[in-house]
Motif scaffolding. Sequence first.
Motif, PDB file in Angstrom:
ATOM      1  N   ALA A   1       0.819  -1.219   0.000  1.00 43.76           N
ATOM      2  CA  ALA A   1       0.000   0.000   0.000  1.00 43.76           C
ATOM      3  C   ALA A   1       0.854   1.271   0.000  1.00 43.76           C
ATOM      4  CB  ALA A   1      -0.930  -0.009   1.213  1.00 43.76           C
ATOM      5  N   THR A   2       2.178   1.112   0.013  1.00 45.19           N
ATOM      6  CA  THR A   2       3.084   2.255   0.052  1.00 45.19           C
ATOM      7  C   THR A   2       3.922   2.311  -1.228  1.00 45.19           C
ATOM      8  OG1 THR A   2       5.002   1.110   1.000  1.00 45.19           O
ATOM      9  CG2 THR A   2       3.315   1.891   2.550  1.00 45.19           C
ATOM     10  N   ARG A   3       4.772   3.332  -1.288  1.00 44.04           N
ATOM     11  CA  ARG A   3       5.740   3.450  -2.382  1.00 44.04           C
ATOM     12  C   ARG A   3       7.133   3.047  -1.909  1.00 44.04           C
ATOM     13  NH1 ARG A   3       6.618   8.612  -2.251  1.00 44.04           N
ATOM     14  NH2 ARG A   3       5.445   8.821  -0.356  1.00 44.04           N
ATOM     15  N   LEU A   4       7.222   2.272  -0.832  1.00 46.42           N
ATOM     16  CA  LEU A   4       8.505   1.976  -0.203  1.00 46.42           C
ATOM     17  C   LEU A   4       9.242   0.785  -0.800  1.00 46.42           C
ATOM     18  CD1 LEU A   4       7.464   2.582   3.511  1.00 46.42           C
ATOM     19  CD2 LEU A   4       8.706   4.132   1.985  1.00 46.42           C
ATOM     20  N   ALA A   5       8.584  -0.033  -1.599  1.00 45.67           N
ATOM     21  CA  ALA A   5       9.237  -1.222  -2.154  1.00 45.67           C
ATOM     22  C   ALA A   5       8.810  -1.439  -3.598  1.00 45.67           C
ATOM     23  CB  ALA A   5       8.880  -2.451  -1.324  1.00 45.67           C
TER      24      ALA A   5
ATOM     25  N   LEU B   1      13.541  10.911  12.827  1.00 46.61           N
ATOM     26  CA  LEU B   1      12.323  11.675  13.112  1.00 46.61           C
ATOM     27  C   LEU B   1      11.891  12.505  11.916  1.00 46.61           C
ATOM     28  CD1 LEU B   1      12.970  12.748  16.801  1.00 46.61           C
ATOM     29  CD2 LEU B   1      11.290  11.086  15.958  1.00 46.61           C
ATOM     30  N   ASP B   2      12.840  13.113  11.224  1.00 42.70           N
ATOM     31  CA  ASP B   2      12.507  13.891  10.028  1.00 42.70           C
ATOM     32  C   ASP B   2      11.895  13.003   8.950  1.00 42.70           C
ATOM     33  OD1 ASP B   2      13.415  16.200  11.220  1.00 42.70           O
ATOM     34  OD2 ASP B   2      15.352  16.196  10.166  1.00 42.70           O
ATOM     35  N   LEU B   3      12.434  11.797   8.778  1.00 46.50           N
ATOM     36  CA  LEU B   3      11.889  10.861   7.799  1.00 46.50           C
ATOM     37  C   LEU B   3      10.471  10.467   8.176  1.00 46.50           C
ATOM     38  CD1 LEU B   3      12.373   9.106   5.290  1.00 46.50           C
ATOM     39  CD2 LEU B   3      13.299   7.344   6.825  1.00 46.50           C
ATOM     40  N   LEU B   4      10.244  10.184   9.436  1.00 44.65           N
ATOM     41  CA  LEU B   4       8.915   9.818   9.914  1.00 44.65           C
ATOM     42  C   LEU B   4       7.921  10.948   9.690  1.00 44.65           C
ATOM     43  CD1 LEU B   4       7.529   7.454  11.401  1.00 44.65           C
ATOM     44  CD2 LEU B   4       8.037   8.640  13.531  1.00 44.65           C
TER      45      LEU B   4
ATOM     46  N   ALA C   1       4.842  10.100   4.351  1.00 48.81           N
ATOM     47  CA  ALA C   1       3.561   9.549   4.800  1.00 48.81           C
ATOM     48  C   ALA C   1       3.555   8.027   4.801  1.00 48.81           C
ATOM     49  CB  ALA C   1       2.433  10.081   3.918  1.00 48.81           C
ATOM     50  N   ASP C   2       4.262   7.403   3.857  1.00 55.94           N
ATOM     51  CA  ASP C   2       4.294   5.942   3.805  1.00 55.94           C
ATOM     52  C   ASP C   2       5.061   5.355   4.987  1.00 55.94           C
ATOM     53  OD1 ASP C   2       2.743   5.707   1.516  1.00 55.94           O
ATOM     54  OD2 ASP C   2       4.481   5.758   0.183  1.00 55.94           O
ATOM     55  N   VAL C   3       6.178   5.956   5.328  1.00 59.47           N
ATOM     56  CA  VAL C   3       6.946   5.484   6.490  1.00 59.47           C
ATOM     57  C   VAL C   3       6.108   5.662   7.749  1.00 59.47           C
ATOM     58  CG1 VAL C   3       8.991   5.911   7.927  1.00 59.47           C
ATOM     59  CG2 VAL C   3       9.188   5.910   5.428  1.00 59.47           C
ATOM     60  N   ARG C   4       5.481   6.814   7.876  1.00 62.15           N
ATOM     61  CA  ARG C   4       4.635   7.087   9.043  1.00 62.15           C
ATOM     62  C   ARG C   4       3.483   6.081   9.135  1.00 62.15           C
ATOM     63  NH1 ARG C   4       4.281  11.909   8.186  1.00 62.15           N
ATOM     64  NH2 ARG C   4       2.319  12.007   7.051  1.00 62.15           N
ATOM     65  N   ALA C   5       2.856   5.768   8.006  1.00 63.62           N
ATOM     66  CA  ALA C   5       1.747   4.815   7.997  1.00 63.62           C
ATOM     67  C   ALA C   5       2.182   3.420   8.453  1.00 63.62           C
ATOM     68  CB  ALA C   5       1.125   4.742   6.599  1.00 63.62           C
ATOM     69  N   MET C   6       3.378   3.009   8.048  1.00 64.60           N
ATOM     70  CA  MET C   6       3.887   1.706   8.488  1.00 64.60           C
ATOM     71  C   MET C   6       4.068   1.673  10.009  1.00 64.60           C
ATOM     72  SD  MET C   6       4.256  -0.326   5.831  1.00 64.60           S
ATOM     73  CE  MET C   6       5.439  -1.560   6.335  1.00 64.60           C
ATOM     74  N   PHE C   7       4.634   2.736  10.561  1.00 63.58           N
ATOM     75  CA  PHE C   7       4.815   2.794  12.014  1.00 63.58           C
ATOM     76  C   PHE C   7       3.473   2.857  12.730  1.00 63.58           C
ATOM     77  CE2 PHE C   7       9.212   3.573  11.162  1.00 63.58           C
ATOM     78  CZ  PHE C   7       9.859   3.130  12.297  1.00 63.58           C
ATOM     79  N   GLU C   8       2.565   3.676  12.238  1.00 62.71           N
ATOM     80  CA  GLU C   8       1.268   3.812  12.881  1.00 62.71           C
ATOM     81  C   GLU C   8       0.498   2.484  12.870  1.00 62.71           C
ATOM     82  OE1 GLU C   8      -0.419   7.093  10.735  1.00 62.71           O
ATOM     83  OE2 GLU C   8       0.536   8.570  12.049  1.00 62.71           O
TER      84      GLU C   8
END
Length: 127
Positions: A13-17, A108-111, A115-122
């Motif tokens: 669901a992200t653009r991370l991979a 923290l800046d990356l988070l 939005a995709d990184v933040r969504a994974m953590f959330e």
Amino acid sequence: MVPNEVEAERLRATRLADAVVIADARSPLGLSQAVAAAGGPADLTVVCVDVPGCEQPAILSTAQGGTVIFFSMATNFAAAALGAEGLAADVTMLVGNGYVPGHAAYALDLLRADADVRAMFEARLSE
């Protein structure tokens, strides 16, 4: 590489991979076959899992001349070195130590910025 379909769906669901592989990071043949099916072997493998026994699977999943970064306290570095020799793997192995100046602010800046990184953590924190 993720261990199950729940994690795979989150990542897709992200653009991370570019590709998502479901496999057991401790299974040498299982992981290397899953990575090969996704277009591998990988040029760069980053091991950042919290379970032991991922050294040989990571090495087998990495292309000859590629690089494996071991960034896990669960890594047995002797097993990694001897395993690479035993597998006749021509890979560069690097060890991360967890400290880079400014790493906390960068994380923290990356988070905050992605939005995709933040969504994974959330998603993980809401479990």
